[in-house]
Design an enzyme around this catalytic site. Sequence first.
Site, PDB file in Angstrom:
ATOM      1  CG  ASP A 166      -8.339  10.624 -23.437  1.00 43.45           C
ATOM      2  OD1 ASP A 166      -7.312   9.924 -23.521  1.00 43.45           O
ATOM      3  OD2 ASP A 166      -9.457  10.174 -23.091  1.00 43.45           O
TER       4      ASP A 166
ATOM      5  CD  GLU B   4      -4.864   5.014   0.253  1.00 39.08           C
ATOM      6  OE1 GLU B   4      -5.949   5.416  -0.174  1.00 39.08           O
ATOM      7  OE2 GLU B   4      -4.695   4.499   1.365  1.00 39.08           O
TER       8      GLU B   4
ATOM      9  CB  THR C  41      -4.562   3.903 -22.044  1.00 38.66           C
ATOM     10  OG1 THR C  41      -4.184   3.960 -23.429  1.00 38.66           O
ATOM     11  CG2 THR C  41      -6.039   4.225 -21.908  1.00 38.66           C
TER      12      THR C  41
ATOM     13  CE1 TYR D 273      -4.272   0.835  -0.379  1.00 42.98           C
ATOM     14  CE2 TYR D 273      -4.403  -1.353   0.570  1.00 42.98           C
ATOM     15  CZ  TYR D 273      -4.976  -0.317  -0.134  1.00 42.98           C
ATOM     16  OH  TYR D 273      -6.250  -0.428  -0.589  1.00 42.98           O
TER      17      TYR D 273
ATOM     18  NE  ARG E 262      -6.574  -3.564 -19.494  1.00 38.68           N
ATOM     19  CZ  ARG E 262      -6.759  -3.540 -20.809  1.00 38.68           C
ATOM     20  NH1 ARG E 262      -6.090  -4.330 -21.595  1.00 38.68           N
ATOM     21  NH2 ARG E 262      -7.610  -2.689 -21.340  1.00 38.68           N
TER      22      ARG E 262
ATOM     23  CE  LYS F 113      -7.433   2.319 -24.999  1.00 36.66           C
ATOM     24  NZ  LYS F 113      -8.525   3.314 -25.105  1.00 36.66           N
TER      25      LYS F 113
END
Length: 490
Positions: free
Chosen positions: A254, A79, A283, A77, A292, A286
């Site tokens: 984008d 954050e 992303t 973790y 991903r 792609k």
Amino acid sequence: MTLTTATAAANGADYAATASQAYQAALSVIEQVEPRIAEATRQELADQRSSLKLIASENYASPAVLLTMGSWFSDKYAEGTVGHRFYAACQNVDTVEAIAAEHARELFGAEYAYVQPHSGIDANLVAFWAILANRVELPELAEVGVKGINDLSEEQWESLRHKFGHQRALGMSLDAGGHLTHGFRPNISGKMFHQRSYGTDPTTQLIDYDQVRAAAREFKPLVLIAGYSAYPRRVNFAKMREIADEVGATFMVDMAHFAGLVAGKVFTGEEDPVPYAHIVTSTTHKSLRGPRGGLVLATKEYADSVDRGCPMVLGGPMAHVMAAKAVALAEARTTGFQTYAQQVADNAKALAEGFTRRGATLVTGGTDNHLVLLDVSGYGLTGRQAESALLDAGIVSNRNAVPSDPNGAWYTSGVRLGTPALTTRGFGADEFDRVAELAVDVLSGTTPATASNGKPGKARYVLADGLADRTKAACAELLADFPLYPGLQL
Ligand SMILES: *Cc1c(COP(=O)(O)O)cnc(C)c1O
């Protein structure tokens, strides 16, 4: 390892042999716990190897990228941001995130990069809220003389919430190739923003910058969004920025679909969004060919707000994926990747010419990016029928609306085909011309069939006898010379 040797290694026999051992070992470990998952993983590789993948948003990440994801970074973790975490013992996550962000900044020439978003939609949410935080929250807080949102009274907070929810965004319309996350009602962005869209010129099917300007002047959006998932052309980001400046909008791009072409220096000058946009989202899986995930690039002005993506819209970052992003971005900084990106664009041209020469209709008449949008109405088919008929024949594409589509977003009148994945396998212009030939044969040999209620069907179709098998065999022959992950013995 330096960046130039990274590609040399990636092409070497040693690399493939070592990757092969790694996967065999990994699968035998998985097999001991849940053999069906090991089997499905093997089957997925077999299926991907034998499929003619023309889905414009897909690609094949390298073994180095894929292997990086299978590590204990998944267990951590973290954050917060580099050096400022809400959890202990994040020093190695810091290392990984800092390297990924550094590669992203260097690769794209951005002032600031944020590599935590888990996907493209998350990257857009981070960007939207960063823009809102920058342009709505801060002046309001200063006005009422409090330091942070937690110091606001309930009433003040209510009025702020209303302000957030009444901002305007202007993006490209869906049937012109825009994306659902650019303020459309089915997506959360459409509930956040009062949205309007700009389309394309009805004759040329190209973006009409005068129309965008007119819409912006009338609507006065807080955010002007450029970017698409089904527009087969380049965008002039300098012109878009000029429009944004004229109406005082934040300009967001984008580049989820075409980030690989930006990274590979195919889109330069006014076609490169980074020097012109306040915020660029993407992303990573792609055309960029990474794991991903998503990323956000920003000018210094927006950096602090983007940095608060967690906890604004994200929870704990996926450190194993950030590590894989770092590896993919290192790959994208090589000259080999630039050669790849240019080939992606050259191949799309060859595919478009192959279609046009055989009488097919393409939206905008062609392409200058990585995708073509075929209007299949001339074959008497809907996009859905065409997509299914092509799939029966071994050609994997996806249906897509064309501008002002009479069949709507479900059945559609178009099929979208992209070159990033098969270019990774080594396809060149000749192979893509053959792809066009095979696809045209299938579409010409497919007839719509009547629906069960006797009306003309939008989903049913019949392929000519033997066409599916014949085309499948031709696809297999085409793929045989371009093995996916050569050297990987699985
Ligand atoms: C694919 C895409 C997205 C969404 O990416 P996900 O990772 O699937 O969430 C967002 N915007 C555009 C333009 C896209 O093409």
